[in-house]
Scaffold this active site. Structure first.
Site, PDB file in Angstrom:
ATOM      1  N   ILE A   1      -8.834 -13.295  -4.488  1.00  0.00           N
ATOM      2  CA  ILE A   1      -8.586 -13.589  -5.968  1.00  0.00           C
ATOM      3  C   ILE A   1      -8.636 -15.270  -5.676  1.00  0.00           C
ATOM      4  O   ILE A   1      -9.340 -15.464  -7.996  1.00  0.00           O
ATOM      5  CB  ILE A   1      -7.083 -13.515  -6.586  1.00  0.00           C
ATOM      6  CG1 ILE A   1      -6.482 -12.421  -6.235  1.00  0.00           C
ATOM      7  CG2 ILE A   1      -6.417 -13.898  -7.365  1.00  0.00           C
ATOM      8  CD1 ILE A   1      -5.209 -11.237  -6.263  1.00  0.00           C
TER       9      ILE A   1
ATOM     10  N   LEU B   1      -1.133 -19.463  -4.107  1.00  0.00           N
ATOM     11  CA  LEU B   1      -2.155 -18.060  -3.469  1.00  0.00           C
ATOM     12  C   LEU B   1      -1.946 -18.083  -2.463  1.00  0.00           C
ATOM     13  O   LEU B   1      -2.095 -16.732  -1.821  1.00  0.00           O
ATOM     14  CB  LEU B   1      -3.632 -17.902  -4.160  1.00  0.00           C
ATOM     15  CG  LEU B   1      -3.979 -17.274  -5.824  1.00  0.00           C
ATOM     16  CD1 LEU B   1      -2.869 -17.602  -6.971  1.00  0.00           C
ATOM     17  CD2 LEU B   1      -5.200 -17.386  -5.843  1.00  0.00           C
TER      18      LEU B   1
ATOM     19  N   TYR C   1       6.749  -7.805   4.492  1.00  0.00           N
ATOM     20  CA  TYR C   1       5.843  -8.782   3.941  1.00  0.00           C
ATOM     21  C   TYR C   1       6.449  -8.651   2.440  1.00  0.00           C
ATOM     22  O   TYR C   1       6.428  -9.856   1.327  1.00  0.00           O
ATOM     23  CB  TYR C   1       4.724  -7.973   3.410  1.00  0.00           C
ATOM     24  CG  TYR C   1       3.556  -8.276   2.289  1.00  0.00           C
ATOM     25  CD1 TYR C   1       3.021  -9.981   2.329  1.00  0.00           C
ATOM     26  CD2 TYR C   1       3.387  -7.640   1.164  1.00  0.00           C
ATOM     27  CE1 TYR C   1       2.071 -10.273   1.529  1.00  0.00           C
ATOM     28  CE2 TYR C   1       2.583  -8.164   0.416  1.00  0.00           C
ATOM     29  CZ  TYR C   1       2.058  -9.389   0.419  1.00  0.00           C
ATOM     30  OH  TYR C   1       1.557  -9.951  -0.633  1.00  0.00           O
TER      31      TYR C   1
END
Ligand code: UDP
Length: 319
Positions: free
Chosen positions: A12, A73, A146
């Site tokens: 991304i 990110l 996660y």
């Protein structure tokens, strides 16, 4: 504007770098890994790569002091990591995020935190709106590390926001496109992609009726860029994803049809792929209203179109 993208050399991040450069911004990226996804941007006069990680406070300090906005990110992501190396997932995603927020707070810089649809866990009430509950399993199941690591990051964002830090949280829903992960690893589309290119069977886990909302990267990147650049996003959470649901079996069929490969579909057991320390999520669907109304992404790319672009890109890369 000057922006920093942590993890800017990733999937991304590389698309976001392109988007921000095309809007005339200056882009710094902090990337500890390889640069193959951004090699086409190296040499651009407004693009700078720093090879280091969010675990290094000194680097963060020198970079964040120079920029106006931070897209955070950088993260350890991918099911193989949740079950293979939960320590790294927790360490980078929790401590790295804390480092970024601490430094951004010191200089008063806005942070866009990339979170995930995984934070909702397996909440059975779909679609998920941004303030809906998180429903997770036991801490013995590594998969949830996660989700938990990203939720801790979100809590840190809100804690710093209370102290005055401008921040926006975005939660990605199965983003895909060119440069996604690498063949045979990471997420379902790259796993199927590797199998397709070799004309091998596509391994569908279980009955394949589990669903995801596959979101094309260009839409996700438009929304991400706007979440940082708009003032009205401060203190908000946004689901970033299409609300069109697709089963894994349907995905496999479409990828075979679009690619023209001679692959078949093979049903496999979950334990054979991920072992016991994994728990799949049956359905995952966002309420996308807030994104559509506020982040300038009303019409999202149809799945077939995104798949066509992605398959073409992987074919070219692996000629
Ligand atoms: N999956 C599959 N075959 C594989 C790998 C994954 O059918 O070889 C399924 C998996 O069970 C899950 C879905 O594909 O339901 C999406 O998995 P992915 O790893 O992309 O990430 P998730 O969306 O679960 O985070």
């Amino acid at each position: 504007m000057k922006v920093l993208i942590t993890g800017g050399g990733g999937f991304i991040g590389s698309h976001l770098s392109e988007e921000l450069l095309s809007r005339g911004h200056e882009v710094f990226i902090l990337e500890p890994g390889g640069t193959t996804k951004i090699r086409h941007l190296i040499g651009h006069p407004k693009f700078r790569v720093v090879h280091d990680s969010v675990m290094d406070m000194g680097i963060l300090d020198s970079l964040i002091s120079q920029v106006d906005l931070v897209y955070h990110l950088a993260a350890v992501v991918g099911v193989e990591h949740y079950v293979g190396d939960p320590y790294q997932v927790l360490n980078v995603n929790v401590n790295g995020t804390q480092n970024v927020l601490k430094t951004a707070f010191k200089y008063g810089r806005k942070v866009v935190f990339s979170s995930t649809s995984e934070v909702y866990g397996r909440n059975p009430n779909l679609p998920w709106s941004e303030d809906d509950d998180r429903v997770l399993g036991s801490t013995r199941i590594d998969r949830w590390c996660y989700s938990t690591s990203k939720a801790v990051g979100e809590h840190f964002c809100f804690a710093y926001h209370k102290m005055g830090l401008p921040m926006t949280i975005i939660r990605y829903f199965n983003i895909f496109g060119p440069r996604l992960d690498k063949l045979d690893a990471g997420r379902i589309i790259t796993i199927f992609m590797g199998q397709l290119l070799r004309n091998e069977p596509l391994t569908v886990i279980g009955d394949g009726l589990q669903t995801r909302c596959f979101t094309y990267v260009s839409d996700a990147v438009t929304a991400t860029a706007n979440a940082g650049l708009q003032d009205d996003t401060n203190g908000e959470i946004y689901n970033i994803g299409t609300d069109v649901e697709t089963s894994i079996l349907e995905l496999a069929r479409r990828m075979i049809a679009i690619s023209g490969a001679s692959s078949e579909i093979e049903f496999v057991k979950q334990e054979d792929v991920y072992g016991q320390s994994y728990e799949d999520i049956g359905r995952r669907v966002p309420n996308a209203t807030r994104m559509k109304e506020q982040l300038g992404v009303r019409e999202l790319a149809p799945l077939d179109e995104g798949l066509r672009q992605t398959i073409e890109w992987f074919r070219e890369e692996h000629k």
